[in-house]
Design a protein around this motif. Sequence first.
Motif, PDB file in Angstrom:
ATOM      1  N   PRO A   1       0.829  -1.402   0.303  1.00 34.85           N
ATOM      2  CA  PRO A   1       0.369   0.138   0.025  1.00 34.85           C
ATOM      3  C   PRO A   1       0.450   1.176   0.519  1.00 34.85           C
ATOM      4  CG  PRO A   1       0.100  -1.306   2.153  1.00 34.85           C
ATOM      5  CD  PRO A   1       0.654  -2.008   1.465  1.00 34.85           C
ATOM      6  N   GLY A   2       2.332   1.333   0.134  1.00 34.05           N
ATOM      7  CA  GLY A   2       2.731   2.396   0.261  1.00 34.05           C
ATOM      8  C   GLY A   2       4.899   1.800   0.176  1.00 34.05           C
ATOM      9  N   VAL A   3       5.269   3.025  -0.086  1.00 28.66           N
ATOM     10  CA  VAL A   3       6.835   2.901  -0.179  1.00 28.66           C
ATOM     11  C   VAL A   3       7.655   2.272   0.721  1.00 28.66           C
ATOM     12  CG1 VAL A   3       8.770   4.011  -0.453  1.00 28.66           C
ATOM     13  CG2 VAL A   3       7.209   4.880  -1.342  1.00 28.66           C
ATOM     14  N   THR A   4       6.997   2.147   1.962  1.00 31.26           N
ATOM     15  CA  THR A   4       7.722   1.416   3.379  1.00 31.26           C
ATOM     16  C   THR A   4       7.427   0.542   3.020  1.00 31.26           C
ATOM     17  OG1 THR A   4       7.668   3.204   4.576  1.00 31.26           O
ATOM     18  CG2 THR A   4       7.827   1.322   5.295  1.00 31.26           C
ATOM     19  N   ALA A   5       5.962   0.022   2.884  1.00 32.84           N
ATOM     20  CA  ALA A   5       5.578  -1.906   2.708  1.00 32.84           C
ATOM     21  C   ALA A   5       6.325  -2.854   1.672  1.00 32.84           C
ATOM     22  CB  ALA A   5       4.474  -1.875   2.681  1.00 32.84           C
ATOM     23  N   LEU A   6       6.373  -1.670   0.466  1.00 34.40           N
ATOM     24  CA  LEU A   6       7.248  -1.931  -0.511  1.00 34.40           C
ATOM     25  C   LEU A   6       8.867  -2.306  -0.552  1.00 34.40           C
ATOM     26  CD1 LEU A   6       7.449  -2.985  -3.522  1.00 34.40           C
ATOM     27  CD2 LEU A   6       7.598  -0.445  -3.958  1.00 34.40           C
ATOM     28  N   ALA A   7       8.959  -1.647   0.157  1.00 37.63           N
ATOM     29  CA  ALA A   7      10.802  -1.669   0.459  1.00 37.63           C
ATOM     30  C   ALA A   7      11.079  -2.721   1.581  1.00 37.63           C
ATOM     31  CB  ALA A   7      11.398  -0.215   1.219  1.00 37.63           C
ATOM     32  N   VAL A   8      10.007  -3.511   2.621  1.00 34.24           N
ATOM     33  CA  VAL A   8      10.181  -3.974   3.310  1.00 34.24           C
ATOM     34  C   VAL A   8      10.169  -5.856   2.385  1.00 34.24           C
ATOM     35  CG1 VAL A   8       9.458  -5.586   5.175  1.00 34.24           C
ATOM     36  CG2 VAL A   8       9.378  -3.086   5.675  1.00 34.24           C
ATOM     37  N   ALA A   9       8.984  -5.639   2.259  1.00 30.60           N
ATOM     38  CA  ALA A   9       8.944  -6.429   0.564  1.00 30.60           C
ATOM     39  C   ALA A   9       9.708  -7.393   0.030  1.00 30.60           C
ATOM     40  CB  ALA A   9       7.141  -6.408   0.238  1.00 30.60           C
ATOM     41  N   VAL A  10      10.580  -5.712  -0.677  1.00 29.29           N
ATOM     42  CA  VAL A  10      11.364  -6.481  -1.916  1.00 29.29           C
ATOM     43  C   VAL A  10      12.899  -6.818  -1.211  1.00 29.29           C
ATOM     44  CG1 VAL A  10      13.177  -4.849  -3.324  1.00 29.29           C
ATOM     45  CG2 VAL A  10      10.937  -4.740  -3.596  1.00 29.29           C
ATOM     46  N   PHE A  11      13.101  -6.324   0.057  1.00 23.84           N
ATOM     47  CA  PHE A  11      14.053  -6.731   0.511  1.00 23.84           C
ATOM     48  C   PHE A  11      14.256  -8.172   1.664  1.00 23.84           C
ATOM     49  CE2 PHE A  11      16.573  -7.306   4.915  1.00 23.84           C
ATOM     50  CZ  PHE A  11      18.025  -7.273   4.353  1.00 23.84           C
ATOM     51  N   VAL A  12      12.500  -8.532   1.341  1.00 23.87           N
ATOM     52  CA  VAL A  12      12.280  -9.865   1.802  1.00 23.87           C
ATOM     53  C   VAL A  12      12.993 -10.871   0.728  1.00 23.87           C
ATOM     54  CG1 VAL A  12      11.475 -11.991   2.814  1.00 23.87           C
ATOM     55  CG2 VAL A  12      11.460  -9.359   3.815  1.00 23.87           C
ATOM     56  N   ALA A  13      12.091 -10.332  -0.499  1.00 25.12           N
ATOM     57  CA  ALA A  13      12.033 -11.104  -1.094  1.00 25.12           C
ATOM     58  C   ALA A  13      13.836 -11.489  -1.902  1.00 25.12           C
ATOM     59  CB  ALA A  13      11.216 -10.315  -2.629  1.00 25.12           C
ATOM     60  N   SER A  14      14.504 -10.268  -1.720  1.00 27.02           N
ATOM     61  CA  SER A  14      16.024 -10.366  -2.495  1.00 27.02           C
ATOM     62  C   SER A  14      16.552 -10.503  -2.085  1.00 27.02           C
ATOM     63  CB  SER A  14      17.099  -8.250  -2.685  1.00 27.02           C
ATOM     64  OG  SER A  14      15.468  -8.759  -3.205  1.00 27.02           O
ATOM     65  N   ALA A  15      16.444 -11.252  -0.528  1.00 31.48           N
ATOM     66  CA  ALA A  15      17.097 -11.854   0.568  1.00 31.48           C
ATOM     67  C   ALA A  15      17.045 -13.418   0.395  1.00 31.48           C
ATOM     68  CB  ALA A  15      16.845 -11.510   1.862  1.00 31.48           C
ATOM     69  N   ALA A  16      16.345 -13.642  -0.321  1.00 34.47           N
ATOM     70  CA  ALA A  16      15.366 -14.833  -0.493  1.00 34.47           C
ATOM     71  C   ALA A  16      15.537 -15.200  -1.253  1.00 34.47           C
ATOM     72  CB  ALA A  16      13.783 -15.071   0.435  1.00 34.47           C
ATOM     73  N   THR A  17      16.096 -14.856  -2.001  1.00 34.27           N
ATOM     74  CA  THR A  17      15.846 -15.476  -3.537  1.00 34.27           C
ATOM     75  C   THR A  17      17.547 -15.306  -4.230  1.00 34.27           C
ATOM     76  OG1 THR A  17      15.792 -14.812  -5.944  1.00 34.27           O
ATOM     77  CG2 THR A  17      16.552 -13.076  -5.063  1.00 34.27           C
ATOM     78  N   VAL A  18      18.444 -16.555  -3.230  1.00 34.20           N
ATOM     79  CA  VAL A  18      19.918 -16.451  -3.304  1.00 34.20           C
ATOM     80  C   VAL A  18      20.457 -17.854  -3.612  1.00 34.20           C
ATOM     81  CG1 VAL A  18      20.513 -14.629  -1.615  1.00 34.20           C
ATOM     82  CG2 VAL A  18      19.632 -16.943  -1.003  1.00 34.20           C
ATOM     83  N   ILE A  19      19.144 -18.258  -4.842  1.00 32.89           N
ATOM     84  CA  ILE A  19      18.946 -19.494  -4.785  1.00 32.89           C
ATOM     85  C   ILE A  19      20.304 -20.030  -6.051  1.00 32.89           C
ATOM     86  CG2 ILE A  19      17.339 -21.317  -5.963  1.00 32.89           C
ATOM     87  CD1 ILE A  19      14.813 -20.213  -4.385  1.00 32.89           C
ATOM     88  N   PRO A  20      20.385 -19.012  -7.326  1.00 36.25           N
ATOM     89  CA  PRO A  20      21.136 -19.244  -7.821  1.00 36.25           C
ATOM     90  C   PRO A  20      22.584 -19.832  -7.301  1.00 36.25           C
ATOM     91  CG  PRO A  20      19.931 -17.491  -8.731  1.00 36.25           C
ATOM     92  CD  PRO A  20      19.391 -18.052  -7.122  1.00 36.25           C
ATOM     93  N   GLN A  21      22.747 -19.480  -5.659  1.00 38.04           N
ATOM     94  CA  GLN A  21      23.991 -19.800  -5.608  1.00 38.04           C
ATOM     95  C   GLN A  21      24.359 -20.926  -4.275  1.00 38.04           C
ATOM     96  OE1 GLN A  21      26.500 -17.834  -7.079  1.00 38.04           O
ATOM     97  NE2 GLN A  21      25.200 -16.359  -7.952  1.00 38.04           N
TER      98      GLN A  21
END
Length: 408
Positions: free
Chosen positions: A113-133
């Motif tokens: 709904p807002g920039v702060t919520a988006l930032a938190v979600a993007v951070f979590v998604a990026s932290a968990a998407t280390v699958i290639p490594q």
Amino acid sequence: MPSATTTTSPRAGTASVRQAPTPAPGLFLTLIAVCSAVTAANIYLAAPLLSLMARDFGSAPSAIAWIASVAQLGYAVGLLFFAPLGDSANRRRLVGGLTLVTAAALVASAAAPGVTALAVAVFVASAATVIPQLLVPLVAERAPAERRGRHVAAVIAGLFAGIVAARVLGGLAGQAFGWRWVFAGAAVLTLVLGLATVLVLPSQRRREGPLFAGLAALPSVLRHSPDLWRACLRQAGMFGAWSALWTSLALLLTGPEYGLSTATAGLFGLFGLTASAVAPPAGGLVDRFGAARVVRSAYLLAAVSVPLFWLGGHTLGALFAAAVLIHAALVASHVANQTLALTATSTPATANTAYVVAGFAGGAGASALAGFAFSHFGWGGVCAVAGVWLVLGWGLTAVRRDGAQERG
């Protein structure tokens, strides 16, 4: 066709290994490469969508540009904490869990709904998407020694293809359907490809001990492996040179010298396809001639590209040639250095973490310095930063030439 088997290691301290049915080697490698492409793309989804996000949230694009940096920060944190687990944790459960977390965080990003919520979600998604490594060390383990470079290169080609798709196709899809649907679509692709990959991964736990022992062991692993140390520094220098030039290129193209639109300048991202094309032959060269020779050749290509980039400050054709050369140099160096890093120690996942983090740190440092250089010295200053990073990456490692791979 392999069947499911259960074996118990006679060595103390290891647990049972349940081998899942696996497809043909070619299909297995293709699936991992595609999964790597989809998951790597998640880190770069936000960058081409910033203007659309800003319009949706009623902000200026410059006010939310930091969202792209949040994704990079999240990825770095994920590398440090999750990638070393590949040496100790059950890889199927780890990849499956990270897939579910990534997909959920991408859905949360789409619904933010807002920039702060988006930032938190993007951070979590990026932290968990280390699958290639987590998958690259597995590919190196399973590959025949004489084809290891080719197999690692196939996954790297997929990874670079995902990065290009995120920057080019992500922007086009966002323009057509809205940025929220881009994140939602990424969530579906991540879930499908991630779980499909989980089904063919071996289920095993190879070491007992503290969960984050790999993270704690990083300094020791680097200290006791000259080959790994060398691969880390050389890739930091190469990735730093590429990052300095590539992150500043949009400033040159949209500036007074060329005056291109943001969309047109963004099409330069298609030069990233060079990386996907170069990766397979680079892997073959590593298998045939050794990692050291390939890295040396890559550095020569990069050294040639720097003056071409400088000339490209006034000549568009020089930029085209330089973009092809720097991408070819980057991926050839990456294939060779990562193959070396994965075989330098008995803990490939931990070694791979050190390698990727070193490259990421080199790129982040050079990008930050390049922004300062562009503001004070123009495009020539950016090219100087790239040249210095190449000199440091090669010079700091040239004095230590021990190790079988280096002699190759």
